[in-house]
Every structure is written in structure tokens, then in C-alpha cells.
Design an enzyme around this catalytic site. Structure first.
Site, PDB file in Angstrom:
ATOM      1  N   GLY A 236       8.969   8.765 -12.658  1.00 52.38           N
ATOM      2  CA  GLY A 236       7.717   8.918 -13.461  1.00 52.38           C
ATOM      3  C   GLY A 236       6.536   7.929 -13.107  1.00 52.38           C
ATOM      4  CB  SER A 237       4.545   6.971 -10.881  1.00 50.20           C
ATOM      5  OG  SER A 237       5.127   8.204 -10.162  1.00 50.20           O
TER       6      SER A 237
END
Length: 215
Positions: A183-184
């Protein structure tokens, strides 16, 4: 459209994690049976899907800027590019844990510069992540002389940015250049006058979705 480079369907960054998850599931399955091992098989399936890295069709329009990541559009706005100190159009893609996390070049071009900034790990869906979080930026220059800044931003869970190119390297549009785990966010700063081809909330796919058109 074309696919311009070969790569494995499962990202190399995930091979150790996949091997460990498989080994644990096999050991528990052999020692205690499938019922006890089921949660570990489900974990193995999750790890495999997380590190998937499928080939994508790549649009070849000369002015097309492609999405550098899978995810959802969370920002489209005129801003000052903090890396090149210029007026720009910023488009941000938020990647959740279920997206493909391979990062790919949005344009054909040369890597003019690379910057790394240490920082915090706030939720990457928030705008402040662009300036507060750990991040890695590439300055890309297209064959027509347009400057594009592509920034990998770490997130609340993602705390490992991987970038495999340095200044002087050449990248083809859609070429894999990095990876962020769990996640980013990826921010793209485009020349003023670029026209967005997406809207807030759109789901996009790395390499195959056209984010914008250069002036």
C-alpha cells in the site's frame, strides 16, 4: 499497443515471501492435516496475489502519459512541482494492499535526476503524504523535451521503496523501474498545460491507463 519487455508473472521482490508462505503451509499440512493448514494456504494465496505482476498492453501515443501504478486517482490539481520548481499538473495514484505494486515508467525518456527523501509513514491516501512521507523521485525527460517527475511515496504500512534506476538511464513507457510493498502512492508532476484524461476516484492500471496528454 505493445508489451515492450519480458518479466516474470510473479514479482521477484515477492519470491522469498512466496517460498516461505508455501513452505509453512506444506509443513503444517503434512504435520497436522489440511484443516489446520487452511489459514496458511489462504495466506499463501494472498501473498501470491499481492506479488502478481501481469504484463499489460501499452498505449503508444506520443503525448500519452501512462499510469505508473495500479490504484485509484486521489488527486488532480495544479501545483508547484517541488522537485523542478515549476508550475505543474499533479496526478496522484493511491495503491491499496490488493493492487499490483510494481511501478512502471509513465513515458519514454531519460532519467535526468533521482532524489530520495527520508520522512514519515502517514496514510498514503492523504495529500500530506506527498510532502511528509519517505519518497523517491525521478526526473524524466521525454524525447520531445517535456519534463515529468514521478514520485514513489511510502505509506502507513508500506515502508520499503525499491527503485532500480539512476540518473542517465533510459526508460521505455511501461517499463518496470521499481516496487513498493503493502500500500502506497505515486505522484506524477506534469508540465503546465497537460490535460488530464482521468478523474478523481477512477481506478487505473499501470502502463495501460492513460493518465494525461502532454501539451
Amino acid at each position: 499497443m505493445s508489451n515492450n519487455y519480458p518479466h516474470p508473472l510473479l514479482a521477484r521482490e515477492g519470491w522469498p515471501f512466496i517460498a516461505i508462505a508455501l513452505a509453512v503451509a506444506l509443513v503444517i499440512n503434512g504435520a497436522a492435516g489440511f484443516g489446520w493448514a487452511l489459514p496458511f494456504w489462504l495466506l499463501f494465496i494472498f501473498v501470491v496475489q499481492f506479488f502478481r505482476d501481469p504484463p499489460r498492453p501499452i498505449p503508444q501515443g506520443a503525448k500519452d502519459v501512462l499510469s505508473p501504478a495500479d490504484g485509484r486517482i486521489v488527486a488532480i490539481e495544479p501545483v508547484r512541482d517541488p522537485y523542478l520548481d515549476r508550475d505543474s499538473v499533479k496526478i496522484s495514484v493511491f495503491m491499496n494492499v490488493f493492487n499490483v505494486h510494481s511501478n512502471r515508467s509513465p513515458v519514454d525518456g531519460e532519467v535526468v535526476a533521482r532524489w530520495y527523501n527520508a520522512g514519515r509513514f502517514v496514510n498514503a491516501a492523504l495529500d500530506k503524504a506527498s510532502v511528509e512521507n519517505e519518497r523517491n523521485a525521478l526526473h524524466l525527460r521525454t524525447r520531445d523535451g517535456h519534463d515529468v517527475t514521478c514520485v514513489q511515496v511510502a505509506g502507513l504500512i508500506a515502508r520499503r521503496i525499491l527503485c532500480y534506476v539512476e540518473a542517465g538511464a533510459s526508460l521505455a513507457r511501461g517499463q518496470r523501474y521499481g516496487f513498493i510493498r503493502f500500500g502506497s502512492r505515486v505522484d506524477v508532476y506534469l508540465p503546465a498545460g497537460s490535460r488530464a484524461r482521468v478523474t478523481i476516484g477512477d481506478k487505473v492500471s499501470a502502463s495501460s491507463t492513460i493518465l494525461a496528454e502532454l501539451p
